[in-house]
Design a protein around this motif. Structure first.
Motif, mmCIF file in Angstrom:
data_model
loop_
_atom_site.group_PDB
_atom_site.id
_atom_site.type_symbol
_atom_site.label_atom_id
_atom_site.label_comp_id
_atom_site.label_asym_id
_atom_site.label_seq_id
_atom_site.Cartn_x
_atom_site.Cartn_y
_atom_site.Cartn_z
ATOM 1 N N SER A 593 0.863 -1.177 0.000
ATOM 2 C CA SER A 593 0.000 0.000 0.000
ATOM 3 C C SER A 593 0.899 1.226 0.000
ATOM 4 O O SER A 593 2.054 1.162 0.445
ATOM 5 N N TYR A 594 0.355 2.362 -0.456
ATOM 6 C CA TYR A 594 1.243 3.491 -0.740
ATOM 7 C C TYR A 594 0.462 4.797 -0.625
ATOM 8 O O TYR A 594 -0.716 4.871 -0.993
ATOM 9 N N VAL A 595 1.147 5.832 -0.121
ATOM 10 C CA VAL A 595 0.599 7.184 -0.123
ATOM 11 C C VAL A 595 1.690 8.153 -0.526
ATOM 12 O O VAL A 595 2.867 7.972 -0.183
ATOM 13 N N ILE A 617 5.118 6.979 1.405
ATOM 14 C CA ILE A 617 5.189 5.906 2.390
ATOM 15 C C ILE A 617 4.694 4.620 1.740
ATOM 16 O O ILE A 617 3.581 4.583 1.197
ATOM 17 N N TYR A 618 5.507 3.591 1.800
ATOM 18 C CA TYR A 618 5.163 2.262 1.302
ATOM 19 C C TYR A 618 4.988 1.325 2.494
ATOM 20 O O TYR A 618 5.840 1.298 3.396
ATOM 21 N N PHE A 619 3.904 0.574 2.513
ATOM 22 C CA PHE A 619 3.704 -0.502 3.482
ATOM 23 C C PHE A 619 3.821 -1.799 2.687
ATOM 24 O O PHE A 619 2.917 -2.181 1.943
ATOM 25 N N VAL A 620 4.975 -2.476 2.836
ATOM 26 C CA VAL A 620 5.337 -3.580 1.954
ATOM 27 C C VAL A 620 4.996 -4.920 2.605
ATOM 28 O O VAL A 620 5.432 -5.202 3.737
ATOM 29 N N ASN A 621 4.221 -5.717 1.888
ATOM 30 C CA ASN A 621 3.842 -7.061 2.344
ATOM 31 C C ASN A 621 3.276 -7.057 3.765
ATOM 32 O O ASN A 621 3.425 -8.034 4.504
ATOM 33 N N GLN A 622 2.667 -5.951 4.122
ATOM 34 C CA GLN A 622 2.055 -5.798 5.452
ATOM 35 C C GLN A 622 3.047 -6.144 6.554
ATOM 36 O O GLN A 622 2.687 -6.708 7.587
ATOM 37 N N SER A 623 4.313 -5.750 6.333
ATOM 38 C CA SER A 623 5.373 -6.118 7.263
ATOM 39 C C SER A 623 6.275 -4.951 7.634
ATOM 40 O O SER A 623 6.572 -4.748 8.812
ATOM 41 N N TYR A 624 6.748 -4.178 6.640
ATOM 42 C CA TYR A 624 7.679 -3.086 6.927
ATOM 43 C C TYR A 624 7.311 -1.867 6.093
ATOM 44 O O TYR A 624 6.527 -1.946 5.138
ATOM 45 N N ILE A 714 15.838 11.386 0.799
ATOM 46 C CA ILE A 714 16.122 10.560 1.977
ATOM 47 C C ILE A 714 15.186 9.364 1.955
ATOM 48 O O ILE A 714 13.966 9.527 1.823
ATOM 49 N N VAL A 715 15.751 8.177 2.095
ATOM 50 C CA VAL A 715 14.950 6.959 2.138
ATOM 51 C C VAL A 715 15.187 6.279 3.477
ATOM 52 O O VAL A 715 16.340 5.996 3.842
ATOM 53 N N THR A 716 14.101 6.020 4.192
ATOM 54 C CA THR A 716 14.174 5.440 5.526
ATOM 55 C C THR A 716 13.401 4.132 5.552
ATOM 56 O O THR A 716 12.248 4.075 5.093
ATOM 57 N N LEU A 717 14.032 3.100 6.081
ATOM 58 C CA LEU A 717 13.405 1.793 6.236
ATOM 59 C C LEU A 717 13.010 1.610 7.694
ATOM 60 O O LEU A 717 13.855 1.730 8.590
ATOM 61 N N LEU A 718 11.725 1.363 7.953
ATOM 62 C CA LEU A 718 11.213 1.136 9.310
ATOM 63 C C LEU A 718 10.676 -0.280 9.393
ATOM 64 O O LEU A 718 9.740 -0.640 8.664
ATOM 65 N N LEU A 744 14.592 -4.209 -1.807
ATOM 66 C CA LEU A 744 14.457 -4.636 -0.413
ATOM 67 C C LEU A 744 13.920 -6.057 -0.393
ATOM 68 O O LEU A 744 12.958 -6.373 -1.107
ATOM 69 N N THR A 745 14.520 -6.905 0.445
ATOM 70 C CA THR A 745 14.147 -8.312 0.474
ATOM 71 C C THR A 745 13.886 -8.771 1.905
ATOM 72 O O THR A 745 14.692 -8.511 2.811
ATOM 73 N N GLU A 746 12.747 -9.438 2.085
ATOM 74 C CA GLU A 746 12.416 -10.084 3.357
ATOM 75 C C GLU A 746 11.861 -11.470 3.058
ATOM 76 O O GLU A 746 10.885 -11.598 2.300
ATOM 77 N N ASP A 747 12.448 -12.483 3.651
ATOM 78 C CA ASP A 747 11.985 -13.866 3.481
ATOM 79 C C ASP A 747 11.763 -14.215 2.012
ATOM 80 O O ASP A 747 10.727 -14.776 1.630
ATOM 81 N N GLY A 748 12.719 -13.859 1.179
ATOM 82 C CA GLY A 748 12.668 -14.242 -0.223
ATOM 83 C C GLY A 748 11.816 -13.370 -1.118
ATOM 84 O O GLY A 748 11.789 -13.562 -2.343
ATOM 85 N N LYS A 749 11.121 -12.394 -0.558
ATOM 86 C CA LYS A 749 10.290 -11.497 -1.352
ATOM 87 C C LYS A 749 11.020 -10.172 -1.538
ATOM 88 O O LYS A 749 11.383 -9.521 -0.553
#
Length: 759
Positions: A593-595, A617-624, A714-718, A744-749
């Protein structure tokens, strides 16, 4: 044809509407325009199917006492033309056109003659009429638990039988407002309202002379207070609202138990106090022209509705005050939101505003059979607390908040239950039941006790509205955009507090107006039962040093300063409204999701060399979450990236980590076009009186500062992490062409984000 004077609307004024650009959401349209002159401006309004206003195709409405109007009938679908004039003039306004679509809700307002045709002038009139009263008496005689009457009697009636009469509040020292004394004064006056209202209602329903006698004692005591003194509208409006409401309920319910002399005494005080409020609302604040006076708008429901109903047939002005109020609610309400149901002042002030509004609209519905709840705003506004003031979160909503960092309280839940009863929406009932289960000692909290009585509210609701079955929010929208106020909420697993992730951001057309702050492009993050990125500070009261010097300014929010300077947050209402932001785009897809939001205008007064500040703001795979900030300046400057937490942060190089009780948050600056940022934190509150920090837990404030440049990316990863779990998001960058590509990669995605370079 000669046209009348049509002043241009200012930024705070009502607009000329409807017109070709107006998207109608209800039928009939609501008509507004700027006043033609400063007084004696009664109008006629014409609506026609033809541009030449042929007599057989035109409806004329007159006289209209103010510059707004809601017709008493819906219009057929189609194109229309409208104009207005002064009633004694043949000069008309410009002709405007609008289109009425099919199948809009019919929310017409009966005209002034129609409204009172079936109204009874018998007492009581507030909540129950004489026939309903007799039925209610029978019901509780058969079952004292009916509508939780037994709880109301025990908690809201009995205490006032023995309590000493409340002394009239003393003036402030040197008549200078003191927050602590102001709070105590309104709580004392709220207790006085409880005593008069509850004893009067209970005494009449039970036909108990002892209770009636005690109610009269309280009522006569309050009626003798100085109407121009410490509880007058101009001295302390919160006290004034409560005392005049007490007089209205006492006068109405005890009417048949008062002597003529007693009626005259109470009526005189009730009339004068109502007149004070009406004069301020209509003649001084002029909310029909400039609708953003929060207290004035609230006083319509808390004062003018109950007091005008109680005084009908006793004071000629009462019907005028009531008509003004009804027409305002039909046409201009609400200035703080729109068709999406948002509330620009934030969750706590939604609670306050709705609490009084609900009470007033319920009185109108019961007494006059006018149902404002059918308007689109009221059908949707329960969504606002559901998404933006979520029941399991703390410090995760914008605007002035007075609940000392707790979760949304029981009054918010009572409000949303009201909209469950109105709409049948089980999600709202779920919210109510969740809050009720945890907020078990709500009665004595100052921000509740000084404002409302739960047993009385509960009894009225159970009598007036149907029971609704709760529905858990298992399938709510993952990203909810309140376009009317510029708020966007991201959610994952709202129905499970231990798994719930919520991020809230805003960039609002309301700017820092009223109870809003200088927080455009700010965000808040709550995850796994823990507030991680917080709404900093504590709202002790308007114009406290905490409020003026910390809460409202940008330094207390999770957005940017430019060369240590934030958005406008001063006392100029015009500049507050101008210091606005805009949501440019919202996207919801399977993997993210994105705004995208723009706060450039918010710095116009304070940082004139800022050319652009957009945040994505990106909400990626409902995780980060990934936050991309783009800042363009007309000269070199540094950017201060701000974030606030309840916990001291571990800082190492370009990484900061928040270690909470239930969750952690890892933040990484993974790209900065001007080089590495300098990270620092403090637990200080700049320019705040230490005495105002006594009720506030420790907080920590991160400031990450860039090197100077005229372009910043500026790119920030939360990454929120459940306590005890292992989790990380790896990343790398490719910038071989004219863009910056981040993977960006989390658990193979793997997820890709591309941004333009800063040159």
């Amino acid at each position: 044809m000669q046209t009348i004077y049509q002043p241009v609307s200012g930024i705070l004024d009502v607009k000329y509407a409807p017109d070709e650009q107006t998207e109608l959401i209800e039928n009939p349209p609501r008509f507004t325009w700027m006043p033609v002159q400063l007084e004696n401006d009664q109008y006629r309004l014409q609506i026609s199917k033809t541009e030449d206003f042929s007599a057989d195709q035109t409806d004329t409405f007159q006289p209209i006492p103010y510059n707004f109007y809601t017709p008493n009938k819906a219009l057929e679908a189609g194109t229309y033309f409208w104009r207005y004039s002064l009633v004694d003039s043949e000069s008309w306004s410009d002709v405007r056109t609008f289109y009425v679509p099919e199948n809009l809700p019919n929310t017409s307002l009966p005209n002034r003659e129609e409204r009172y045709q079936s109204v009874s002038l018998a007492h009581p009139r507030l909540w129950l009429g004489p026939e309903q009263l007799e039925t209610f008496k029978k019901d509780i005689k058969q079952d004292e638990t009916h509508c939780n009457w037994h709880i109301f009697y025990e908690k809201s009636v009995q205490p006032w039988l023995e309590r000493e009469l409340m002394p009239e509040p003393s003036p402030y020292p040197d008549n200078q407002r003191v927050i602590k004394l102001w709070r105590q004064m309104y709580m004392d006056c709220q207790e006085t309202l409880y005593a008069v209202r509850h004893l009067s209602v209970a005494g009449v329903i039970l036909e108990d002379e002892k209770i009636i006698s005690r109610a009269k004692e309280w009522l006569i005591h309050v009626a003798n207070w100085d109407t121009e003194g410490t509880t007058s509208r101009d001295y302390n409006d919160e006290c004034a609202f409560r005392i005049v409401a007490a007089l209205a309920w006492g006068y109405d319910w005890l009417y048949h138990h008062l002597s003529d002399e007693e009626k005259g005494l109470v009526r005189h005080s009730l009339y004068r106090r109502t007149e004070q409020v009406a004069d301020h609302v209509i003649n001084r604040s002029k909310i029909h022209q400039v609708p953003y006076d929060s207290h004035a708008v609230r006083s319509l429901s808390s004062v003018l509705i109950p007091c005008s109903i109680a005084l009908l047939n006793d004071a000629e002005e009462a019907q005028e005050w009531l008509d003004y109020t009804l027409e305002y609610y039909a046409t201009l309400y609400t200035p703080w939101g729109g068709k999406d149901g948002g509330w620009a002042e934030g969750g706590m002030y939604w609670t306050t505003g709705m609490a009084y509004l609900i009470e007033g609209l319920n009185l109108v519905k019961a007494y006059m059979d006018i149902d404002f709840y059918q308007r689109p705003f009221f059908q949707k506004t329960g969504d606002f607390p559901l998404y933006c003031y979520s029941q399991d979160t703390r410090r995760a909503s914008f605007g002035d908040q007075s609940n000392l960092g707790e979760r949304p309280g029981l009054k918010t839940a009572f409000n949303i239950r009201q909209f469950a009863g109105v709409t049948g929406n089980g999600l709202y009932q779920w919210y109510f039941e969740q809050v009720k289960a945890w907020d078990t000692n709500a009665d004595q909290k100052f921000y509740n006790y000084g404002w409302w009585d739960f047993p009385f509210d509960d009894m009225k609701y159970l009598h007036d509205f149907p029971e609704v079955k709760a529905v858990a929010p298992t399938d709510v929208e993952p990203v909810k955009w309140f376009k009317d106020v510029g708020w966007v909420a991201f959610h994952h697993q709202m129905d499970k507090p231990e798994d719930h992730i919520k991020l809230l951001t805003k960039s609002s057309p309301y700017g820092s107006l009223s109870h809003s702050h200088a927080d455009q492009n700010s965000f808040l993050l709550h995850a796994y039962g823990e507030p991680l990125v917080i709404k900093s500070g504590n709202f002790a009261g308007c114009n406290s040093t905490m409020h003026k010097n910390w809460l409202r300014p940008t330094q207390s929010h999770n957005t940017l300063l430019i060369d240590d300077v934030g958005q406008y947050a001063g006392t100029n209402t015009i500049l507050n409204k101008k210091a606005q932001g805009e949501i440019l785009e919202v996207v919801s897809k399977e993997d993210y999701s994105y705004v995208r939001e723009d706060a450039t205008q918010a710095y116009f007064e304070t940082v004139p060399y800022l050319q652009k500040f957009e945040r994505e703001i990106y909400f990626v795979n409902q995780s980060y979450f990934v936050i991309v900030d783009s800042v363009d300046l007309s000269k070199d400057g540094s950017v201060n990236w701000l974030l606030h937490s309840l916990h001291e942060m571990d800082i190492h190089d370009q990484v900061f980590k928040i270690n909470g009780e239930k969750a952690d948050l890892e933040g990484r600056f993974i790209y900065s076009s001007s080089g590495d940022l300098f990270l620092d934190q403090s637990n200080e509150f700049n320019d705040v009186d230490p005495a105002e920090l006594e009720e506030l837990n420790s907080e920590w404030h991160l400031k990450a500062t860039t090197k100077k440049s005229d372009r910043h990316r500026i790119v920030t990863l939360l990454t929120p992490i459940r306590k005890g779990e292992q989790k990380y998001v790896s990343y790398f960058m490719d910038d071989q062409d004219h863009g910056v590509h981040l993977y960006l990669t989390e658990d193979g995605k793997t997820f890709q984000i591309t941004l333009s370079k800063a040159y």
